[in-house]
Design a protein around this motif. Structure first.
Motif, PDB file in Angstrom:
ATOM      1  N   ASP A  79       0.850  -1.194   0.000  1.00  0.00           N
ATOM      2  CA  ASP A  79       0.000   0.000   0.000  1.00  0.00           C
ATOM      3  C   ASP A  79       0.885   1.243   0.000  1.00  0.00           C
ATOM      4  O   ASP A  79       2.054   1.198   0.381  1.00  0.00           O
ATOM      5  N   ILE A  96      -1.730   3.684   3.575  1.00  0.00           N
ATOM      6  CA  ILE A  96      -2.531   3.155   4.683  1.00  0.00           C
ATOM      7  C   ILE A  96      -1.660   2.669   5.832  1.00  0.00           C
ATOM      8  O   ILE A  96      -1.672   3.238   6.925  1.00  0.00           O
ATOM      9  N   HIS A 140      -2.803  -6.975  -0.585  1.00  0.00           N
ATOM     10  CA  HIS A 140      -2.442  -5.570  -0.745  1.00  0.00           C
ATOM     11  C   HIS A 140      -3.277  -4.855  -1.801  1.00  0.00           C
ATOM     12  O   HIS A 140      -3.349  -3.622  -1.802  1.00  0.00           O
ATOM     13  N   MET A 168      -5.845  -2.409  -0.733  1.00  0.00           N
ATOM     14  CA  MET A 168      -5.241  -1.247  -0.081  1.00  0.00           C
ATOM     15  C   MET A 168      -4.659  -0.245  -1.071  1.00  0.00           C
ATOM     16  O   MET A 168      -4.314   0.877  -0.684  1.00  0.00           O
ATOM     17  N   THR A 169      -4.529  -0.647  -2.327  1.00  0.00           N
ATOM     18  CA  THR A 169      -4.097   0.311  -3.351  1.00  0.00           C
ATOM     19  C   THR A 169      -5.281   0.795  -4.187  1.00  0.00           C
ATOM     20  O   THR A 169      -5.088   1.451  -5.212  1.00  0.00           O
ATOM     21  N   THR A 179      -7.056  -8.837   4.296  1.00  0.00           N
ATOM     22  CA  THR A 179      -6.761  -7.553   4.925  1.00  0.00           C
ATOM     23  C   THR A 179      -8.056  -6.904   5.378  1.00  0.00           C
ATOM     24  O   THR A 179      -9.129  -7.214   4.856  1.00  0.00           O
ATOM     25  N   CYS A 217      -9.318  -3.115   5.464  1.00  0.00           N
ATOM     26  CA  CYS A 217      -8.843  -1.793   5.021  1.00  0.00           C
ATOM     27  C   CYS A 217      -9.957  -0.817   4.649  1.00  0.00           C
ATOM     28  O   CYS A 217      -9.677   0.276   4.155  1.00  0.00           O
ATOM     29  N   TYR A 236      -7.575  -2.964  11.461  1.00  0.00           N
ATOM     30  CA  TYR A 236      -7.383  -2.132  10.257  1.00  0.00           C
ATOM     31  C   TYR A 236      -5.899  -2.033   9.900  1.00  0.00           C
ATOM     32  O   TYR A 236      -5.039  -1.847  10.752  1.00  0.00           O
ATOM     33  N   GLY A 237      -5.613  -2.172   8.607  1.00  0.00           N
ATOM     34  CA  GLY A 237      -4.244  -2.035   8.124  1.00  0.00           C
ATOM     35  C   GLY A 237      -3.723  -3.314   7.510  1.00  0.00           C
ATOM     36  O   GLY A 237      -4.472  -4.232   7.192  1.00  0.00           O
ATOM     37  N   ASP A 238      -2.430  -3.393   7.366  1.00  0.00           N
ATOM     38  CA  ASP A 238      -1.777  -4.502   6.673  1.00  0.00           C
ATOM     39  C   ASP A 238      -1.426  -5.603   7.674  1.00  0.00           C
ATOM     40  O   ASP A 238      -0.269  -5.822   8.003  1.00  0.00           O
TER      41      ASP A 238
END
Length: 305
Positions: free
Chosen positions: A159, A162, A196, A199-200, A223, A225, A233-235
């Motif tokens: 990401d 994030i 991922h 998240m992108t 994930t 996100c 929340y997050g990676d």
């Protein structure tokens, strides 16, 4: 699919995520954890990371030498646990990151791995191009050194705003970077990760088609996100079925369809397709791994011939 997934992929496991005690290279139980994975013939590949203790590293090497598995080496923990940045604008700081990755290449070679994976560092919009130039400098140096050992260097796409907030980053920028690298080095590739992609803010179709000439390695995972207030929340690479997770059987199935349609089902030279899953808090790693197998098995069973 009627055919086994093993016809087309080497199914792997990112060991240091499934058993995160090893992220800092200091897991005293690393040998037993490695054996547990090697004993399981579901896996054809294993992704390891640094092991600081030379005696433990030698024992793990003995295990891996007997495994008949493909050995991969992820150097991401060397950067993420130390805060090093391979595209730092301060040259001395960039060189520190480069130095640990050079050590990673040596260790990976010692352990029988054919390459090293890493990630880009943090960045700022105002100095994005300078960071890009620094990343090129680091990666070219790594590829030069890896080539002397007949090894690959692979950049994992993360990401960009994030969790890891890595320069690489969105697929179009990853494609630009890979194209620049391939003008000088043929031992460079990209790692894409299903966990991922949400998240992108992209889709598997877009990412795979954009990066197709440069993809050399694939991860699948989950994930959270969508909501910054959500648990995890997050990676964090939670298990499939985690509350608020972006990926489960339907998303893995769609990802497999995209890979199939874009020509990644390769009988002659199968790609490594690894689970990157991590226990959440006090979850049992072995249950999380079993969960991932069930998820992939179901998605594969639903995939059209």
């Amino acid at each position: 699919m009627k055919d086994s997934i093993k016809k087309y992929f080497k199914v792997g496991l990112v060991q240091f995520m499934a058993y995160p005690a090893g992220l800092r290279g200091e897991d005293p139980d690393i040998v037993d954890r490695m054996k547990k994975i090697v004993y399981d013939d579901y896996f054809d590949a294993i992704e390891i990371t640094w092991i600081k203790d030379a005696e433990l590293r030698a024992k793990v090497k003995t295990v891996l030498e007997s495994s008949h598995m493909e050995i991969c080496y992820g150097a991401q923990p060397r950067l993420l646990t130390t805060g090093m940045n391979v595209n730092h604008l301060d040259e001395a700081e960039r060189q520190k990151a480069e130095a640990t990755l050079m050590e990673a290449i040596d260790e990976a070679h010692e352990m029988g791995a054919g390459g090293v994976g890493f990630l880009a560092g943090k960045w700022e919009e105002a100095t994005k191009e300078q960071s890009y130039a620094q990343l090129l400098k680091t990666t070219r140096a790594l590829c030069d050194y890896a080539k002397t050992k007949n090894m690959m260097v692979e950049l994992e796409v993360f990401d960009f705003d994030i969790a890891k907030a890595s320069l690489i980053g969105p697929a179009p920028l990853a494609a630009r970077f890979a194209a620049d690298m391939r003008t000088t080095h043929n031992n460079f590739g990209l790692i894409i990760d299903l966990s991922h992609i949400p998240m992108t803010y992209e889709t598997p179709e877009f990412v795979v088609r954009t990066l197709r000439p440069y993809i050399t390695h694939i991860h699948i995972g989950n994930t959270v996100c969508q909501d910054p207030a959500a648990l995890g929340y997050g990676d964090e690479h939670q298990r499939f079925g985690f509350p608020g997770g972006a990926n489960d059987v339907p998303e893995v199935l769609n990802f497999l369809r995209v890979l199939k349609n874009e020509g990644f089902f390769d009988e002659e030279n199968p790609y490594v397709l690894s689970f990157e899953v991590k226990p959440w808090q006090d979850e049992d790693p072995d249950l999380v791994i079993a969960n991932a197998k069930r998820t992939l098995n179901r998605a594969w069973a639903l995939l059209e011939d």
